[in-house]
Design a protein around this motif. Structure first.
Motif, PDB file in Angstrom:
ATOM      1  N   ASP A   1      -2.351  15.701 -20.697  1.00 48.97           N
ATOM      2  CA  ASP A   1      -2.360  14.716 -21.780  1.00 48.97           C
ATOM      3  C   ASP A   1      -1.247  13.689 -21.571  1.00 48.97           C
ATOM      4  OD1 ASP A   1       0.042  15.309 -23.645  1.00 48.97           O
ATOM      5  OD2 ASP A   1      -0.851  17.300 -23.268  1.00 48.97           O
ATOM      6  N   PRO A   2      -1.401  12.534 -22.194  1.00 45.97           N
ATOM      7  CA  PRO A   2      -0.503  11.403 -21.931  1.00 45.97           C
ATOM      8  C   PRO A   2       0.975  11.724 -22.164  1.00 45.97           C
ATOM      9  CG  PRO A   2      -2.384  10.693 -23.222  1.00 45.97           C
ATOM     10  CD  PRO A   2      -2.487  12.179 -23.124  1.00 45.97           C
ATOM     11  N   ALA A   3       1.263  12.531 -23.187  1.00 41.48           N
ATOM     12  CA  ALA A   3       2.671  12.825 -23.478  1.00 41.48           C
ATOM     13  C   ALA A   3       3.281  13.629 -22.335  1.00 41.48           C
ATOM     14  CB  ALA A   3       2.780  13.598 -24.789  1.00 41.48           C
ATOM     15  N   ARG A   4       2.506  14.566 -21.808  1.00 38.80           N
ATOM     16  CA  ARG A   4       3.014  15.384 -20.707  1.00 38.80           C
ATOM     17  C   ARG A   4       3.162  14.546 -19.444  1.00 38.80           C
ATOM     18  NH1 ARG A   4       3.695  20.635 -20.479  1.00 38.80           N
ATOM     19  NH2 ARG A   4       2.264  21.189 -22.148  1.00 38.80           N
ATOM     20  N   ARG A   5       2.215  13.648 -19.228  1.00 44.10           N
ATOM     21  CA  ARG A   5       2.303  12.766 -18.066  1.00 44.10           C
ATOM     22  C   ARG A   5       3.586  11.936 -18.140  1.00 44.10           C
ATOM     23  NH1 ARG A   5      -1.709  10.900 -15.051  1.00 44.10           N
ATOM     24  NH2 ARG A   5      -3.196  11.463 -16.649  1.00 44.10           N
ATOM     25  N   ARG A   6       3.830  11.422 -19.326  1.00 50.97           N
ATOM     26  CA  ARG A   6       5.024  10.597 -19.498  1.00 50.97           C
ATOM     27  C   ARG A   6       6.292  11.427 -19.258  1.00 50.97           C
ATOM     28  NH1 ARG A   6       5.887   5.867 -23.708  1.00 50.97           N
ATOM     29  NH2 ARG A   6       4.189   5.215 -22.364  1.00 50.97           N
ATOM     30  N   ALA A   7       6.283  12.654 -19.801  1.00 50.10           N
ATOM     31  CA  ALA A   7       7.454  13.526 -19.619  1.00 50.10           C
ATOM     32  C   ALA A   7       7.672  13.817 -18.133  1.00 50.10           C
ATOM     33  CB  ALA A   7       7.254  14.829 -20.395  1.00 50.10           C
ATOM     34  N   PHE A   8       6.560  14.017 -17.423  1.00 51.14           N
ATOM     35  CA  PHE A   8       6.635  14.313 -15.984  1.00 51.14           C
ATOM     36  C   PHE A   8       7.240  13.128 -15.232  1.00 51.14           C
ATOM     37  CE2 PHE A   8       4.219  14.135 -11.841  1.00 51.14           C
ATOM     38  CZ  PHE A   8       4.959  15.125 -11.208  1.00 51.14           C
ATOM     39  N   ILE A   9       6.712  11.942 -15.494  1.00 50.11           N
ATOM     40  CA  ILE A   9       7.224  10.746 -14.801  1.00 50.11           C
ATOM     41  C   ILE A   9       8.702  10.539 -15.136  1.00 50.11           C
ATOM     42  CG2 ILE A   9       6.994   8.236 -14.572  1.00 50.11           C
ATOM     43  CD1 ILE A   9       4.519   9.450 -13.508  1.00 50.11           C
ATOM     44  N   ALA A  10       9.045  10.703 -16.407  1.00 49.50           N
ATOM     45  CA  ALA A  10      10.439  10.507 -16.811  1.00 49.50           C
ATOM     46  C   ALA A  10      11.343  11.485 -16.071  1.00 49.50           C
ATOM     47  CB  ALA A  10      10.574  10.679 -18.318  1.00 49.50           C
ATOM     48  N   ALA A  11      10.865  12.725 -15.888  1.00 53.11           N
ATOM     49  CA  ALA A  11      11.685  13.761 -15.250  1.00 53.11           C
ATOM     50  C   ALA A  11      11.889  13.493 -13.759  1.00 53.11           C
ATOM     51  CB  ALA A  11      11.043  15.133 -15.449  1.00 53.11           C
TER      52      ALA A  11
ATOM     53  N   ARG B   1       4.974  17.242  -8.163  1.00 58.75           N
ATOM     54  CA  ARG B   1       3.742  17.603  -8.860  1.00 58.75           C
ATOM     55  C   ARG B   1       3.401  19.073  -8.582  1.00 58.75           C
ATOM     56  NH1 ARG B   1      -2.107  14.623  -8.264  1.00 58.75           N
ATOM     57  NH2 ARG B   1      -3.285  16.489  -8.724  1.00 58.75           N
ATOM     58  N   ALA B   2       3.573  19.463  -7.315  1.00 52.31           N
ATOM     59  CA  ALA B   2       3.316  20.870  -6.970  1.00 52.31           C
ATOM     60  C   ALA B   2       4.335  21.772  -7.650  1.00 52.31           C
ATOM     61  CB  ALA B   2       3.370  21.042  -5.448  1.00 52.31           C
ATOM     62  N   VAL B   3       5.580  21.311  -7.696  1.00 47.39           N
ATOM     63  CA  VAL B   3       6.630  22.127  -8.308  1.00 47.39           C
ATOM     64  C   VAL B   3       6.349  22.329  -9.797  1.00 47.39           C
ATOM     65  CG1 VAL B   3       9.070  22.090  -9.007  1.00 47.39           C
ATOM     66  CG2 VAL B   3       8.433  21.548  -6.641  1.00 47.39           C
ATOM     67  N   VAL B   4       5.916  21.275 -10.468  1.00 48.66           N
ATOM     68  CA  VAL B   4       5.754  21.352 -11.920  1.00 48.66           C
ATOM     69  C   VAL B   4       4.397  21.934 -12.322  1.00 48.66           C
ATOM     70  CG1 VAL B   4       5.644  19.975 -14.048  1.00 48.66           C
ATOM     71  CG2 VAL B   4       7.382  19.480 -12.322  1.00 48.66           C
TER      72      VAL B   4
ATOM     73  N   GLU C   1       0.813  -1.213   0.000  1.00 52.63           N
ATOM     74  CA  GLU C   1       0.000   0.000   0.000  1.00 52.63           C
ATOM     75  C   GLU C   1       0.845   1.261   0.000  1.00 52.63           C
ATOM     76  OE1 GLU C   1      -2.784  -0.675   3.163  1.00 52.63           O
ATOM     77  OE2 GLU C   1      -4.121  -1.837   1.829  1.00 52.63           O
ATOM     78  N   ARG C   2       2.031   1.165   0.527  1.00 50.65           N
ATOM     79  CA  ARG C   2       2.926   2.330   0.498  1.00 50.65           C
ATOM     80  C   ARG C   2       3.620   2.465  -0.848  1.00 50.65           C
ATOM     81  NH1 ARG C   2       6.366   1.115   5.599  1.00 50.65           N
ATOM     82  NH2 ARG C   2       7.678   2.861   4.963  1.00 50.65           N
ATOM     83  N   GLY C   3       3.402   1.514  -1.721  1.00 52.63           N
ATOM     84  CA  GLY C   3       3.947   1.643  -3.076  1.00 52.63           C
ATOM     85  C   GLY C   3       5.263   0.924  -3.293  1.00 52.63           C
ATOM     86  N   TYR C   4       5.621   0.042  -2.369  1.00 59.14           N
ATOM     87  CA  TYR C   4       6.815  -0.761  -2.633  1.00 59.14           C
ATOM     88  C   TYR C   4       6.527  -1.697  -3.800  1.00 59.14           C
ATOM     89  CZ  TYR C   4       9.439   1.007   1.269  1.00 59.14           C
ATOM     90  OH  TYR C   4      10.149   1.848   2.096  1.00 59.14           O
ATOM     91  N   LEU C   5       7.552  -2.009  -4.538  1.00 59.20           N
ATOM     92  CA  LEU C   5       7.393  -2.846  -5.728  1.00 59.20           C
ATOM     93  C   LEU C   5       7.705  -4.299  -5.386  1.00 59.20           C
ATOM     94  CD1 LEU C   5       9.161  -0.245  -7.977  1.00 59.20           C
ATOM     95  CD2 LEU C   5       6.768  -0.976  -8.258  1.00 59.20           C
ATOM     96  N   PRO C   6       6.966  -5.224  -5.988  1.00 61.41           N
ATOM     97  CA  PRO C   6       7.171  -6.641  -5.648  1.00 61.41           C
ATOM     98  C   PRO C   6       8.610  -7.094  -5.869  1.00 61.41           C
ATOM     99  CG  PRO C   6       5.687  -6.397  -7.550  1.00 61.41           C
ATOM    100  CD  PRO C   6       5.888  -5.033  -6.963  1.00 61.41           C
TER     101      PRO C   6
ATOM    102  N   ARG D   1       2.291   3.399 -14.700  1.00 58.71           N
ATOM    103  CA  ARG D   1       1.207   2.652 -14.055  1.00 58.71           C
ATOM    104  C   ARG D   1       1.364   2.731 -12.538  1.00 58.71           C
ATOM    105  NH1 ARG D   1       2.173  -2.202 -16.415  1.00 58.71           N
ATOM    106  NH2 ARG D   1       2.134  -1.219 -18.441  1.00 58.71           N
ATOM    107  N   TRP D   2       2.595   2.591 -12.090  1.00 57.48           N
ATOM    108  CA  TRP D   2       2.894   2.596 -10.655  1.00 57.48           C
ATOM    109  C   TRP D   2       2.485   3.930 -10.012  1.00 57.48           C
ATOM    110  CZ3 TRP D   2       8.189   4.283  -8.626  1.00 57.48           C
ATOM    111  CH2 TRP D   2       8.317   4.041  -7.256  1.00 57.48           C
ATOM    112  N   LEU D   3       2.724   5.020 -10.737  1.00 48.90           N
ATOM    113  CA  LEU D   3       2.504   6.349 -10.158  1.00 48.90           C
ATOM    114  C   LEU D   3       1.240   7.023 -10.675  1.00 48.90           C
ATOM    115  CD1 LEU D   3       6.219   7.563 -10.398  1.00 48.90           C
ATOM    116  CD2 LEU D   3       5.058   6.591  -8.407  1.00 48.90           C
ATOM    117  N   ALA D   4       0.430   6.279 -11.405  1.00 47.99           N
ATOM    118  CA  ALA D   4      -0.746   6.871 -12.062  1.00 47.99           C
ATOM    119  C   ALA D   4      -1.611   7.680 -11.097  1.00 47.99           C
ATOM    120  CB  ALA D   4      -1.572   5.783 -12.726  1.00 47.99           C
ATOM    121  N   ALA D   5      -1.856   7.103  -9.928  1.00 47.29           N
ATOM    122  CA  ALA D   5      -2.774   7.763  -8.993  1.00 47.29           C
ATOM    123  C   ALA D   5      -2.212   9.076  -8.458  1.00 47.29           C
ATOM    124  CB  ALA D   5      -3.081   6.820  -7.832  1.00 47.29           C
TER     125      ALA D   5
END
Ligand code: GLU
Ligand code: ZN
Length: 466
Positions: free
Chosen positions: A346-356, A371-374, A266-271, A335-339
């Motif tokens: 838009d999806p391209a910006r979301r992807r750019a954000f996650i990549a950054a 998220r607040a910073v960007v 629930e804290r987001g650790y990965l299997p 997928r991990w950080l979607a929530a």
């Protein structure tokens, strides 16, 4: 000679969330089976009807699947023979065999009597065990007890004067004198099978060849071997895994914080992170890198299981988490950080954000800050930061804001500022970074600006242009 296929099992009692210690037992049992190209069974030990709850069963199956520990046979299979609550007829049959062979007798002792006997033995400095009170009751005495309305438990008649020996996969040669083992309960007063009995029967009935389980069961094994021997059933090879302790060396408990798979999940650790940490707990491995679920079984060796208590350390888990999180495919990160990402982009910006931000994220909760910073309002600057920005001067920011308005990303902005002011090095980067993000630390600026809305880039720079 027909080689028997290696078959292991995980046999949890669904009385709570899947504990880390049990998760490691499940992982090792699964690895052992996979290592040998064998089969892995999930058996739900729900004979304690008071404490066993179906939601716990569902949750623990879900947690096992999440960890990738898929079973070859288990609950839900045809006949659903993998819950002990549905195996009463099998236990009754074996119980009748033991009765017929003279290995059992009814015990009429009340809980109070047993407790008193236990206390007396402890007071005399002896290890407490069943005193054998009902072992040789006459048939008349039994009738009398029954007539008093006492429902007896059924005890196993432990043979006197013998030694039970077995070779534990972790602890080596074991010897237990039967004279130290009290006659133990096979069936409770309500007729249900007790742990020693159902657990041993099921391992035999399900063709389990190797049992890996917690060290707390080591002293149960001689009892179970006696039961299986009395029934002429095949005995598995046992291996008892060292205890799991917290960073302070005390048995892992609530006091150490999160102790269940569910909590970490629930804290987001990965299997993959959890599996890699558990893999190295009480199992020495020369393999220093992240092992994928496909590679891990190859590297699992029973010979490398240790006897010393194994330390679960969140700091160590975090090392694996970082390793796994920063190297997984970008789609998986999304997928991990979607929530945690804004849903109106838009999806391209979301992807750019996650990549950054990914290099700066250990857990999903870390996203909120970036998220607040960007995407939030222009970040406020503290006095020191304001000072640096002022030193750069309005011309610096006019050039930067103009370039941003023209749609320039980092490269365009930097070129414009250099052309206008000749600034370079830290006196170029720091004011820019401060104006744009409010801090001189964090993810690389170029990818961050790829995610940041153009209007925000402009506004943040423009506020220092006058
Ligand atoms: N249900 C038992 C437990 O959770 C199983 C022990 C075993 O693996 O044999 O402790
Ligand atoms: Zn008794």
């Amino acid at each position: 000679m027909s080689a028997t296929r290696v078959t292991t099992r995980f046999a949890p009692s669904p009385t709570g969330e899947l504990h880390l210690g049990n998760a490691r037992t499940a992982l090792f049992s699964w690895l052992f089976a996979r290592h040998h190209g064998g089969s892995f069974v999930l058996r739900i030990e729900d004979t304690d009807t008071e404490r066993s709850k179906e939601p716990f069963t569902q949750a623990l199956m879900d947690d096992l699947r999440w960890m990738g520990l898929v079973w070859d046979r288990g609950p839900g299979d045809p006949g659903d023979e993998y819950r002990q609550s549905r195996r009463g007829a099998i236990y009754a049959r074996h119980s009748a065999t033991l009765d017929a062979r003279g290995f059992t007798y009814p015990c009429y002792c009340t809980p109070l009597e047993l407790e008193m006997s236990r206390k007396a033995q402890l007071a005399a400095g002896r290890p407490p065990r069943y005193a054998g009170t009902c072992r040789d009751l006459s048939p008349e005495a039994r009738v009398r007890k029954s007539a008093q309305g006492i429902s007896p438990t059924t005890r196993f008649r432990v043979p006197a004067g013998r030694v039970v020996e077995f070779d534990d996969m972790v602890h080596g040669a074991q010897r237990f004198a039967t004279d130290d083992i009290g006659d133990f309960i096979l069936r409770r007063a309500d007729g249900s099978a007790a742990f020693f009995f159902s657990n041993a029967i099921d391992d035999a009935a399900m063709g389990i060849t190797h049992v890996l389980r917690g060290e707390d069961h080591l002293t149960n094994t001689p009892r179970q071997l006696l039961v299986l021997e009395a029934l002429e059933l095949r005995t598995p090879t046992y291996g008892h895994l060292s205890l799991l302790v917290g960073a302070d060396g005390a048995p892992l408990s609530k006091r150490h914080g999160a102790t269940s798979v569910r909590e970490f999940r629930e804290r987001g650790y990965l299997p993959g992170a959890l599996a890699n940490h558990l893999f190295r707990l009480g199992h020495s491995s020369g393999e220093n890198g992240v092992l994928s679920p496909e590679a891990m079984p190859r590297h699992f060796t029973v010979k490398h299981l240790g006897r010393a208590p194994a330390r679960f350390e969140e700091s160590q888990l975090n090392v694996w988490q970082r390793e796994v999180a920063h190297h997984m495919p970008l789609e998986d990160s999304e997928r991990w950080l979607a929530a945690e990402t804004p849903d109106d982009i838009d999806p391209a910006r979301r992807r750019a954000f996650i990549a950054a931000i990914r290099p700066n994220v250990l857990l999903p909760k870390d996203v909120a800050h970036w998220r607040a910073v960007v995407f939030g309002a222009s970040p406020p600057l503290d006095a020191g930061a304001l000072e640096r920005v002022r030193e750069a001067g309005p011309a610096f920011f006019r050039a930067a804001a103009d370039a941003a308005r023209a749609g320039g990303k980092l490269k365009g902005i930097v070129n414009a500022v250099q052309a206008a002011t000749g600034a370079k090095g830290p006196s170029l980067w720091k004011p820019l970074r401060l104006a744009l993000t409010g801090t001189t630390e964090g993810p690389e600026l170029a990818p961050l600006l790829d995610a940041m809305p153009d209007s925000a880039i402009h506004d943040r720079l423009n506020r220092f242009a006058a």
